[in-house]
Motif scaffolding. Structure first.
Motif, PDB file in Angstrom:
ATOM      1  N   ASP A 437       0.982  -0.859   0.430  1.00 44.66           N
ATOM      2  CA  ASP A 437      -0.106   0.064   0.243  1.00 44.66           C
ATOM      3  C   ASP A 437       1.323   1.013  -0.281  1.00 44.66           C
ATOM      4  N   ARG A 438       0.940   1.909  -1.286  1.00 46.06           N
ATOM      5  CA  ARG A 438       1.672   2.972  -1.157  1.00 46.06           C
ATOM      6  C   ARG A 438       1.141   4.030  -0.899  1.00 46.06           C
ATOM      7  N   TYR A 439      -0.177   4.498  -0.228  1.00 43.66           N
ATOM      8  CA  TYR A 439      -1.337   5.994   0.081  1.00 43.66           C
ATOM      9  C   TYR A 439      -1.355   5.576   1.228  1.00 43.66           C
ATOM     10  N   VAL A 440      -1.470   4.835   2.072  1.00 43.58           N
ATOM     11  CA  VAL A 440      -2.045   4.477   3.195  1.00 43.58           C
ATOM     12  C   VAL A 440      -2.041   5.501   3.801  1.00 43.58           C
ATOM     13  N   ARG A 441      -2.949   6.258   4.701  1.00 41.76           N
ATOM     14  CA  ARG A 441      -2.677   7.339   5.270  1.00 41.76           C
ATOM     15  C   ARG A 441      -2.204   8.850   4.648  1.00 41.76           C
ATOM     16  N   SER A 442      -2.464   8.723   3.579  1.00 44.10           N
ATOM     17  CA  SER A 442      -2.711   9.496   2.356  1.00 44.10           C
ATOM     18  C   SER A 442      -2.193  11.014   2.625  1.00 44.10           C
ATOM     19  N   ASN A 443      -1.203  10.777   2.833  1.00 44.45           N
ATOM     20  CA  ASN A 443       0.303  12.302   3.009  1.00 44.45           C
ATOM     21  C   ASN A 443       0.870  11.584   1.682  1.00 44.45           C
ATOM     22  N   THR A 444       1.060  10.766   1.033  1.00 43.19           N
ATOM     23  CA  THR A 444       2.077  10.083  -0.150  1.00 43.19           C
ATOM     24  C   THR A 444       1.739  10.941  -1.149  1.00 43.19           C
ATOM     25  N   ALA A 452      12.267   9.200  -6.984  1.00 39.86           N
ATOM     26  CA  ALA A 452      12.506   9.143  -4.867  1.00 39.86           C
ATOM     27  C   ALA A 452      10.740   9.098  -4.390  1.00 39.86           C
ATOM     28  N   GLY A 453      10.561   8.427  -2.988  1.00 35.49           N
ATOM     29  CA  GLY A 453       9.177   8.675  -2.464  1.00 35.49           C
ATOM     30  C   GLY A 453       9.217  10.367  -1.384  1.00 35.49           C
ATOM     31  N   VAL A 454       7.933  10.958  -1.534  1.00 36.02           N
ATOM     32  CA  VAL A 454       7.614  12.408  -0.720  1.00 36.02           C
ATOM     33  C   VAL A 454       6.724  11.931  -0.315  1.00 36.02           C
ATOM     34  N   LEU A 455       6.672  12.756   0.449  1.00 37.47           N
ATOM     35  CA  LEU A 455       5.469  12.676   2.013  1.00 37.47           C
ATOM     36  C   LEU A 455       5.752  14.646   2.099  1.00 37.47           C
ATOM     37  N   ARG A 456       4.149  14.520   2.639  1.00 37.49           N
ATOM     38  CA  ARG A 456       4.127  16.013   3.534  1.00 37.49           C
ATOM     39  C   ARG A 456       3.850  15.584   4.659  1.00 37.49           C
ATOM     40  N   ILE A 457       4.247  16.715   5.633  1.00 36.63           N
ATOM     41  CA  ILE A 457       4.459  16.176   6.799  1.00 36.63           C
ATOM     42  C   ILE A 457       3.514  16.804   7.552  1.00 36.63           C
ATOM     43  N   SER A 458       2.328  17.643   7.528  1.00 32.50           N
ATOM     44  CA  SER A 458       1.828  17.916   8.195  1.00 32.50           C
ATOM     45  C   SER A 458       0.367  17.410   8.974  1.00 32.50           C
ATOM     46  N   GLU A 459      -0.112  16.387   8.718  1.00 37.08           N
ATOM     47  CA  GLU A 459      -1.009  15.532   9.208  1.00 37.08           C
ATOM     48  C   GLU A 459      -0.991  14.594   9.631  1.00 37.08           C
TER      49      GLU A 459
END
Length: 750
Positions: A437-444, A452-459
């Motif tokens: 699952d690449r998108y669980v937690r909806s911050n991907t 490269a993988g990128v994640l938002r951190i605010s949520e």
């Protein structure tokens, strides 16, 4: 009447002890006797044998790893460096990121599913122990030849184990690698990375300060799984019958780990934890010795209090068990009721098993007897340190002299590209990554197959301050390059991960590494290791990124046959605004395609030589670290200004594969024109190069930016249409590219 075990050991100096069966050399056993002034008890021998194993003590690598500290570049971002469970870097706005990569290679060969699953679980707990919430995982995998019978046994189990554990934890798997090479038959590499988030003033450390503070073991109970895992599996070469070592492979429970994550985060928020350590390799032995050694120096433990799944376990087995999903905390006596209440809320068993002292001794009792009485630092920090002899392999010069210059070059470059695009190393890894699952937690924001993988951190965290920041992560390594030149090969691994992070618009900040090699007792392997660590340390200094920690995995060989030296490097970067991240590939029609960087005739260790001719020889591409640094600065600034719509780095297969993959990203074709020898332009693997797609009106500003940084910038063509067209050379419909790229792994494993 029972006899004090320690006292009896002093009275029976000549009693034979099974040190050799536990992987300990005679001189190491003699050193233990010198430290204690007597022979060890069986429980003390268990502790020293696992703590002084190669996997836990780094006894053959310490002298070389020091370079990562002595050559470390200055970094204001580095909050916690080497020596803790994971490194921590400041990523701005009051946030910190912690990340680390480790190996679970040998267990994953013996029992692929559990070996890989517990590799994920173990690295996640390293991140938890820093006070962070784990937010994503990655994995760098190496297997034998894709069509080998053993690969068909190992790969599906490894992928299933990673998928099962990570998906159950609810952690997105945002990137990594899958590489095939005959050298990894019998010695697959399963390197797992985890990244976590925390407030920069909330870092936790593995220490046991404060005499009178309580030692609490919490999480899963202790069983017979994993006994001797560190010393038996990860600190010796594989021989025939290695699959019979299944009892030394741990068994994971991701649902307990999920509860443990949430429990730890609430314990941290309640400020009831003074120090904390996860129980990974060496289990209770590691947690008690390391916590005590880094605290006020002593600890008393009642081993009878350790909750057991099997009541028949002996003390030595309890100490060596590597049962998963366990943590050890140091807690003030006044906080014990609150600590226990939080654990009960999350259904996490917790037991006080001891107390911190200032005696300078780790003392353990079992059924009223003293079975351990040692200075904890001698097990945790003062193990043997070897200056292993090393010399260049006997055939190294002949290997380097066997250049690919004499290899027959293809007359049909279209077929050459299709052959590469469908080869196992270049082909789509969707068969693997679709199980994660690449998108669980909806911050991907970006995930495989992006560079490269990128994640938002605010949520990610409750009560988080709103921020647009994100983090980027990439792992890379090339065993063929490192076999040809370990110094340069390690630098190229860092350079590619560094470049992949920058390709998203993120600024690279810090490095973690997993160094996978053969036996350190082989001088030729140690030469490879010494050269690779030297190269990596020099490259970190040149690029301005510190090593925050990592892992050394030796003994990756069967009998006398070692794997290619394979340093895997992870790089973490930060991006100020994730909405400005650079997307992957050709994202729209009508964009101008540019090549940034210089192409040279460099085919040593290349994918073309490997696939078309089965050839390995010559020298790898040059590692121009200053060019790499300037290219990254261009990409980061271009991303900040919004000049680049899409990008893709050039690596395996060179420009030809990069163009094809860029077309496949969104199904958008391109027409380009080459300026030199078509074969060299298309298939060379020169480093420090990136494809970018920009709006035509952004060209002058980007070209000026490249000029300021002395980065070559070449206009190749435009995006659009339904085919990849290289004028006068080849034309391939995107549908044919996709069929070739996506059919290989399903045909092998589906």
């Amino acid at each position: 009447m029972t006899t004090d075990n320690v006292k009896r050991a002093g009275e029976t100096p000549d009693e034979a002890m099974p040190y050799a069966e536990l992987g300990m050399k005679l001189d190491e056993y003699d050193k233990v006797k010198d430290i204690l002034g007597r022979r060890p008890t069986s429980s003390e021998l268990a502790i020293y044998s696992v703590m002084w194993s190669e996997h836990c003590s780094y006894k053959s690598s310490k002298v070389h790893l020091k370079q990562f500290a002595t050559k470390a570049p200055a970094s204001e971002a580095l909050l916690v460096g080497m020596g803790e469970n994971a490194g921590v870097v400041d990523i701005g706005d009051g946030w910190a990121a912690t990340f680390k990569i480790e190996s679970h290679n040998h267990p994953s060969y013996v029992e692929p599913h559990q070996g890989a699953a517990t590799g994920v679980g173990g690295i996640v707990r390293d991140i938890m122990s820093m006070g962070a919430r784990p937010i994503a995982v990655m994995d760098a995998l190496r297997f034998g030849a894709a069509d080998a019978k053993d690969t068909r046994r190992v790969l599906p189990g490894v992928v299933e184990g990673i998928s099962h554990y990570g998906n159950c934890l609810g952690l997105p798997n945002i990137g990594g690698e899958v590489v095939f090479d005959p050298c990894y038959i019998g010695n697959p590499l399963v390197n797992a990375l985890c990244v976590g988030l925390l407030r920069k003033d909330q870092i936790k450390l593995a220490t046991a300060p404060g005499p009178g503070n309580k030692v609490v073991l919490f999480g899963a109970s202790t069983g017979p799984d994993g006994i001797g895992g560190a010393s038996v599996l990860a600190s010796a070469t594989f021989e025939d019958g290695s699959e019979a070592k299944r009892p030394a492979v741990q068994v994971g429970d991701p649902f307990m780990e999920k509860l443990l994550i949430e429990c730890c985060l609430e314990l941290y928020a309640a400020d009831v934890v003074v120090g904390i350590q996860d129980l990974g390799a060496a289990g209770v032995s590691c947690a008690t010795t390391e916590l005590a050694a880094k605290g006020t120096g002593g600890m008393d433990v009642t081993l009878d209090l350790v909750p057991l799944r099997d009541p028949n376990l002996r003390p030595e087995e309890i100490l060596m068990s590597e049962s998963q999903e366990r943590m050890m905390a140091v807690v003030r006596p006044s906080d014990i009721p609150a600590f226990m209440a939080i654990c009960q809320k999350w259904d996490v068993p917790a037991t006080v098993i001891g107390e911190v002292t200032d005696t300078g001794r780790l003392v353990m009792t079992w059924r009223g007897e003293v079975i351990v009485d040692i200075p904890p630092g001698t097990a945790a920090d003062d193990g043997p340190v070897y200056q292993r002899p090393f010399h260049e392999p006997a055939g190294q010069q002949a290997l380097n002299a066997d250049t690919p210059d004499s290899l027959e070059r293809p007359a049909d470059l279209k077929q050459a590209l299709l052959q590469l695009l469908g080869s196992p190393n270049v082909a789509s890894k969707e068969w693997v990554t679709s199980q994660y699952d690449r998108y669980v937690r909806s911050n991907t924001v970006l995930a495989q197959p992006a560079d490269a993988g990128v994640l938002r951190i605010s949520e990610h965290m409750e009560g988080a301050v709103e921020t647009k920041r994100g983090i980027a992560l990439a792992t890379d390594g090339n065993g063929r390059y490192t076999r040809l030149d370990p110094y340069t090969g390690a630098q190229l691994a860092l350079a590619e991960a560094f470049r992949n992070v920058a390709t998203t618009g993120a600024k690279p900040l810090a490095v973690t590494n997993c160094l996978n090699f053969g036996s350190p007792e082989d001088p030729e392997v140690m030469w490879q290791f010494a050269e690779a660590t030297r190269g990596l340390a020099d490259a970190c200094r040149a690029l301005g990124v510190p090593v925050t920690g990592g892992n050394v995995s030796f003994y990756n060989q069967t009998g006398s046959q070692a794997i290619h030296p394979t340093p895997v490097v992870g790089v973490l970067g930060v991006i100020d605004d994730v909405s400005k991240r650079i997307r992957s590939g050709f994202v729209a029609e009508g964009l101008k395609v540019l090549l940034l960087g210089e192409t040279k005739e460099e085919f040593g260790g290349s994918e073309w030589a490997h696939v078309a001719h089965g050839h390995l020889g010559g020298l790898p591409p040059e590692a121009d670290l200053e060019a790499e640094k300037q290219l990254a600065e261009v990409l980061v600034e271009a991303g900040r200004r919004g000049l680049v719509e899409g990008s893709h780095d050039l690596s395996d297969g060179g420009l030809a594969v990069a163009l094809a993959e860029a077309c496949l990203a969104q199904g958008v074709g391109a027409t380009v024109t080459l300026g030199g020898d078509p074969f060299v332009d298309l298939f060379s693997e020169s480093a420090s190069r990136v494809l970018v797609a920009i709006r035509p009106e952004a060209f002058e500003e980007l070209a000026a930016l490249c000029g300021d940084h002395e980065v070559p910038c070449y206009g190749l063509g435009t995006t659009g249409g339904d085919a990849l067209v290289v004028e006068g050379v080849l034309e391939i419909p995107v549908t044919e590219l996709r069929q070739t790229h996506e059919s290989t792994l399903p045909a092998l494993f589906g």
